[in-house]
Design a protein around this motif. Structure first.
Motif, PDB file in Angstrom:
ATOM      1  N   SER A  80       0.380  -1.388   0.095  1.00 16.92           N
ATOM      2  CA  SER A  80       0.155  -0.139  -0.048  1.00 16.92           C
ATOM      3  C   SER A  80       0.509   1.688  -0.027  1.00 16.92           C
ATOM      4  O   SER A  80       0.615   2.246   0.290  1.00 16.92           O
ATOM      5  N   THR A  81       2.193   0.889  -0.096  1.00 19.05           N
ATOM      6  CA  THR A  81       3.128   2.219   0.451  1.00 19.05           C
ATOM      7  C   THR A  81       2.990   3.152  -0.938  1.00 19.05           C
ATOM      8  O   THR A  81       3.079   4.324  -0.708  1.00 19.05           O
ATOM      9  N   GLY A  82       2.611   2.594  -1.946  1.00 19.94           N
ATOM     10  CA  GLY A  82       2.862   2.887  -3.208  1.00 19.94           C
ATOM     11  C   GLY A  82       1.533   4.523  -4.178  1.00 19.94           C
ATOM     12  O   GLY A  82       1.642   5.048  -4.754  1.00 19.94           O
ATOM     13  N   LYS A  83       0.726   3.469  -2.822  1.00 23.53           N
ATOM     14  CA  LYS A  83      -0.585   4.466  -3.075  1.00 23.53           C
ATOM     15  C   LYS A  83      -0.804   6.032  -1.701  1.00 23.53           C
ATOM     16  O   LYS A  83      -0.109   5.922  -0.658  1.00 23.53           O
ATOM     17  N   SER A  84      -1.444   7.362  -2.858  1.00 20.24           N
ATOM     18  CA  SER A  84      -1.167   8.951  -2.136  1.00 20.24           C
ATOM     19  C   SER A  84      -3.519   8.308  -1.012  1.00 20.24           C
ATOM     20  O   SER A  84      -3.197   9.484  -0.794  1.00 20.24           O
ATOM     21  N   ILE A  85      -3.660   7.785  -1.646  1.00 21.72           N
ATOM     22  CA  ILE A  85      -5.663   8.017  -1.431  1.00 21.72           C
ATOM     23  C   ILE A  85      -5.834   6.815  -0.959  1.00 21.72           C
ATOM     24  O   ILE A  85      -5.415   5.310  -1.063  1.00 21.72           O
ATOM     25  N   VAL A  86      -5.736   7.075   0.845  1.00 24.81           N
ATOM     26  CA  VAL A  86      -6.566   6.235   1.200  1.00 24.81           C
ATOM     27  C   VAL A  86      -8.002   6.249   1.690  1.00 24.81           C
ATOM     28  O   VAL A  86      -8.420   7.087   2.064  1.00 24.81           O
ATOM     29  N   GLY A  87      -9.052   5.499   1.147  1.00 21.66           N
ATOM     30  CA  GLY A  87     -10.882   5.331   1.134  1.00 21.66           C
ATOM     31  C   GLY A  87     -10.968   6.933   0.670  1.00 21.66           C
ATOM     32  O   GLY A  87     -10.758   6.815  -0.928  1.00 21.66           O
TER      33      GLY A  87
END
Length: 170
Positions: free
Chosen positions: A117-124
């Motif tokens: 998940s570290t490559g993502k800047s959007i959570v929910g």
């Protein structure tokens, strides 16, 4: 363990869809199917609270035995964040050698559980901006270069903790 627990778990399992797995493994007499190899066919259910049964699995009771540098990864949206922080602080304080105590590093970011998940800047629905996304392999590669290859790269000169501050998004 009691047969009542097995039926309760079987009922729950029948409502869970896991690709490639059916509730049939419950009926085969193996109470935990593919999970059975982890602990004596569910013996752990007979020990729902802490206590001596769990001591061998409790890393917090082993911090004084650790003699290894550890790169701890935590996430603000991770149910295991408390354990990550406790393991970092416990090893930093109690690890067997000064070398291991000095070599604990921790990274906490705005992700969910796990390095994928570290490559993502959007959570929910929350967008934490471009600084939130990292390539975890790139973040830990200098760590492994230093500890496994002996490459002097300043990894021990970095702050022991890096934290992404939500709101400021950096």
């Amino acid at each position: 363990f009691s047969s009542g627990r097995k039926e309760n778990l079987a009922a729950v399992a029948s409502d869970v869809e896991v690709p490639g797995m059916t509730p049939a493994w419950w009926a085969a007499g193996d109470a935990f199917g593919p999970l059975a190899r982890y602990r004596d066919n569910g013996e752990w259910l007979d020990h729902p609270d802490g206590g001596p049964y769990w001591h061998e699995f409790n890393i917090a009771l082993q911090h004084h035995e650790v003699d290894t540098p550890v790169f701890h990864l935590g996430s603000w949206f991770d149910g295991f964040l408390r354990g990550t922080i406790e393991n970092f602080t416990g090893m930093k304080r109690l690890a067997r050698s000064e070398r291991a105590r000095a070599a604990q590093r921790m990274l906490i970011g705005p992700w969910v559980h796990g390095p994928d998940s570290t490559g993502k800047s959007i959570v929910g629905e929350a967008d934490f901006g471009p600084d939130a996304a990292i390539v975890f392999l790139e973040a830990r590669l200098p760590w492994f270069d230093y500890w496994l290859k002996g490459i002097e790269n300043g990894v021990l000169d970095t702050p022991p903790v890096r934290v992404f501050t939500m709101g400021a998004n950096r």
